[in-house]
Design a protein around this motif. Structure first.
Motif, short mmCIF file in Angstrom:
data_model
loop_
_atom_site.label_atom_id
_atom_site.label_comp_id
_atom_site.label_asym_id
_atom_site.label_seq_id
_atom_site.Cartn_x
_atom_site.Cartn_y
_atom_site.Cartn_z
N GLU A 4 16.84 -14.47 -28.87
CA GLU A 4 16.93 -15.40 -27.74
C GLU A 4 18.36 -15.55 -27.24
O GLU A 4 19.30 -15.71 -28.01
CB GLU A 4 16.39 -16.77 -28.15
N GLY A 5 18.49 -15.45 -25.92
CA GLY A 5 19.79 -15.67 -25.29
C GLY A 5 20.74 -14.50 -25.32
O GLY A 5 21.89 -14.62 -24.88
N THR A 6 20.29 -13.33 -25.82
CA THR A 6 21.20 -12.19 -25.96
C THR A 6 21.08 -11.16 -24.83
O THR A 6 21.94 -10.30 -24.71
CB THR A 6 20.98 -11.47 -27.29
N LEU A 7 20.01 -11.25 -24.01
CA LEU A 7 19.81 -10.25 -22.97
C LEU A 7 19.55 -10.95 -21.64
O LEU A 7 18.46 -11.46 -21.38
CB LEU A 7 18.61 -9.34 -23.30
N PRO A 8 20.55 -11.00 -20.76
CA PRO A 8 20.34 -11.62 -19.45
C PRO A 8 19.36 -10.82 -18.61
O PRO A 8 19.24 -9.60 -18.76
CB PRO A 8 21.74 -11.63 -18.83
N VAL A 9 18.64 -11.51 -17.74
CA VAL A 9 17.67 -10.87 -16.85
C VAL A 9 18.03 -11.20 -15.41
O VAL A 9 18.28 -12.36 -15.07
CB VAL A 9 16.23 -11.34 -17.15
N ILE A 10 18.05 -10.18 -14.56
CA ILE A 10 18.32 -10.38 -13.14
C ILE A 10 17.11 -9.92 -12.34
O ILE A 10 16.21 -9.28 -12.85
CB ILE A 10 19.59 -9.63 -12.69
N GLY A 11 17.10 -10.26 -11.05
CA GLY A 11 16.01 -9.86 -10.19
C GLY A 11 15.09 -11.03 -9.87
O GLY A 11 15.16 -12.10 -10.48
N GLU A 12 14.22 -10.81 -8.90
CA GLU A 12 13.32 -11.85 -8.43
C GLU A 12 12.43 -12.39 -9.55
O GLU A 12 12.07 -13.56 -9.56
CB GLU A 12 12.46 -11.31 -7.29
N GLY A 13 12.07 -11.54 -10.50
CA GLY A 13 11.24 -11.99 -11.61
C GLY A 13 11.90 -13.09 -12.42
O GLY A 13 11.24 -14.03 -12.87
N ALA B 15 14.00 -15.25 -11.30
CA ALA B 15 13.97 -16.48 -10.50
C ALA B 15 12.58 -17.09 -10.45
O ALA B 15 12.44 -18.31 -10.38
CB ALA B 15 14.47 -16.18 -9.09
N LEU B 16 11.55 -16.26 -10.49
CA LEU B 16 10.18 -16.76 -10.43
C LEU B 16 9.73 -17.38 -11.74
O LEU B 16 8.91 -18.30 -11.75
CB LEU B 16 9.23 -15.61 -10.06
N TYR B 17 10.25 -16.87 -12.86
CA TYR B 17 9.83 -17.34 -14.18
C TYR B 17 11.05 -17.77 -15.00
O TYR B 17 11.35 -17.20 -16.05
CB TYR B 17 9.05 -16.24 -14.91
N PRO B 18 11.76 -18.81 -14.53
CA PRO B 18 12.99 -19.21 -15.21
C PRO B 18 12.77 -19.73 -16.62
O PRO B 18 13.66 -19.61 -17.47
CB PRO B 18 13.56 -20.30 -14.30
N ASP B 19 11.60 -20.32 -16.88
CA ASP B 19 11.34 -20.85 -18.22
C ASP B 19 11.28 -19.73 -19.26
O ASP B 19 11.61 -19.94 -20.43
CB ASP B 19 10.02 -21.62 -18.25
N LEU C 232 12.46 -16.28 -18.47
CA LEU C 232 13.51 -15.27 -18.27
C LEU C 232 14.83 -15.85 -17.80
O LEU C 232 15.81 -15.11 -17.66
CB LEU C 232 13.04 -14.23 -17.23
N GLY C 233 14.89 -17.15 -17.55
CA GLY C 233 16.05 -17.72 -16.90
C GLY C 233 17.29 -17.81 -17.75
O GLY C 233 18.39 -17.57 -17.27
N GLY C 234 17.18 -18.16 -19.01
CA GLY C 234 18.37 -18.33 -19.82
C GLY C 234 19.20 -19.51 -19.34
O GLY C 234 19.14 -19.91 -18.19
N SER C 235 20.00 -20.06 -20.17
CA SER C 235 20.80 -21.24 -19.83
C SER C 235 21.95 -20.86 -18.90
O SER C 235 22.85 -20.11 -19.27
CB SER C 235 21.34 -21.88 -21.11
N GLY C 236 21.90 -21.38 -17.67
CA GLY C 236 22.99 -21.14 -16.73
C GLY C 236 23.12 -19.72 -16.26
O GLY C 236 24.15 -19.32 -15.72
N GLN C 237 22.08 -18.93 -16.40
CA GLN C 237 22.15 -17.50 -16.06
C GLN C 237 22.03 -17.29 -14.56
O GLN C 237 21.23 -17.93 -13.89
CB GLN C 237 21.02 -16.78 -16.79
N ASP C 238 22.82 -16.38 -14.03
CA ASP C 238 22.76 -16.01 -12.62
C ASP C 238 21.82 -14.81 -12.48
O ASP C 238 22.14 -13.73 -12.97
CB ASP C 238 24.16 -15.66 -12.11
N PRO C 239 20.66 -14.96 -11.80
CA PRO C 239 19.71 -13.86 -11.73
C PRO C 239 19.96 -12.86 -10.60
O PRO C 239 19.18 -11.94 -10.40
CB PRO C 239 18.38 -14.58 -11.51
N THR C 240 21.03 -13.05 -9.83
CA THR C 240 21.29 -12.16 -8.70
C THR C 240 21.88 -10.82 -9.17
O THR C 240 22.53 -10.78 -10.22
CB THR C 240 22.25 -12.82 -7.70
N PRO C 241 21.62 -9.76 -8.39
CA PRO C 241 20.85 -9.71 -7.15
C PRO C 241 19.35 -9.83 -7.40
O PRO C 241 18.83 -9.29 -8.39
CB PRO C 241 21.20 -8.35 -6.57
#
Length: 229
Positions: A154-163, A165-169, A171-180
């Motif tokens: 948990e918390g070791t692999l950031p995820v970006i992309g629309e997915g 943003a759609l499922y932050p609970d 894939l969101g991670g604490s304070g993670q920037d999902p852009t682009p």
């Protein structure tokens, strides 16, 4: 080398024209960005025409076409692929496919492991994992959002992309920037130019769709026989 790039595998209908020469490097000539899940057909051709006109470039000057091959929903994805194939055949220029997830990864510029997830509808995502912006380590695949981080601490692999943003609970991670969130043709063109000019980057593919699952629409079966009373 003049490269026309476009992608319709997501809600983004994105077109870009880039050129490259040994002396001047990579240069953007034109770009058009739209986000509309329902108007890929209506938006793509006018966007291509506008980008070419604004750049003062003729179709016959193109050296190559690069197109996003998904994964993505059937209807939007085929618009870009059919257009790319038709233009390539008419102009007699090569058509190169690029995984749409690779385009998002490339645009991120990240140099540490991460994942990309886009909306696959049905409460699922299309996803892939990366060692860096230029190196995919697994995927693409489609499945529930939890699949993206399965087996990862948990918390070791950031995820970006629309997915993300759609499922932050999930894939969101604490304070993670999902852009682009979505692919851009600018990144697609830059990736294609990098590979075509002898540089490194994600693999160029045949212009064939990465559907990952069957389309929602199905051909009707044979008519049922009606027994007269």
């Amino acid at each position: 080398m003049l490269v026309l790039a476009f992608d319709t595998a997501t809600a983004a209908v994105t077109v870009a024209l880039y050129d490259w020469s040994p002396g001047e490097g990579v240069r953007r000539r034109g770009i058009a960005e739209n986000v509309d899940r329902r108007r890929h057909t209506e938006l793509l051709a006018p966007s291509i025409a506008r980008v070419m006109a604004e750049a003062g470039a003729a179709p016959g000057e193109l050296s190559a076409i690069a197109v996003g091959v998904g994964p993505g929903p059937y209807t939007g994805l085929r618009v870009g692929l059919v257009t790319a194939r038709a233009m390539g055949e008419a102009l007699r220029v090569p058509v190169h496919g690029v995984c749409t997830l690779d385009v998002i990864a490339w645009a991120s510029g990240r140099d540490a492991p991460f994942a990309v997830a886009t909306d696959a509808r049905r409460k699922e995502v299309y996803w892939a994992r990366y060692e860096s912006a230029a190196v995919r380590s697994s995927g693409p695949a489609v499945g529930p959002p939890a699949d993206v981080l399965a087996g990862v601490p948990e918390g070791t692999l950031p995820v970006i992309g629309e997915g993300a943003a759609l499922y932050p609970d999930v894939l969101g991670g604490s304070g993670q920037d999902p852009t682009p969130l979505l692919p851009t043709a600018a990144a697609l063109a830059q990736l294609a130019v990098a590979r075509l000019s002898g540089g490194s980057g994600p693999e160029l593919l045949p212009p064939e769709p990465l559907y990952m699952r069957r389309p929602d629409a199905k051909e009707p079966g044979p008519r049922k026989k009606v027994t007269p009373r």
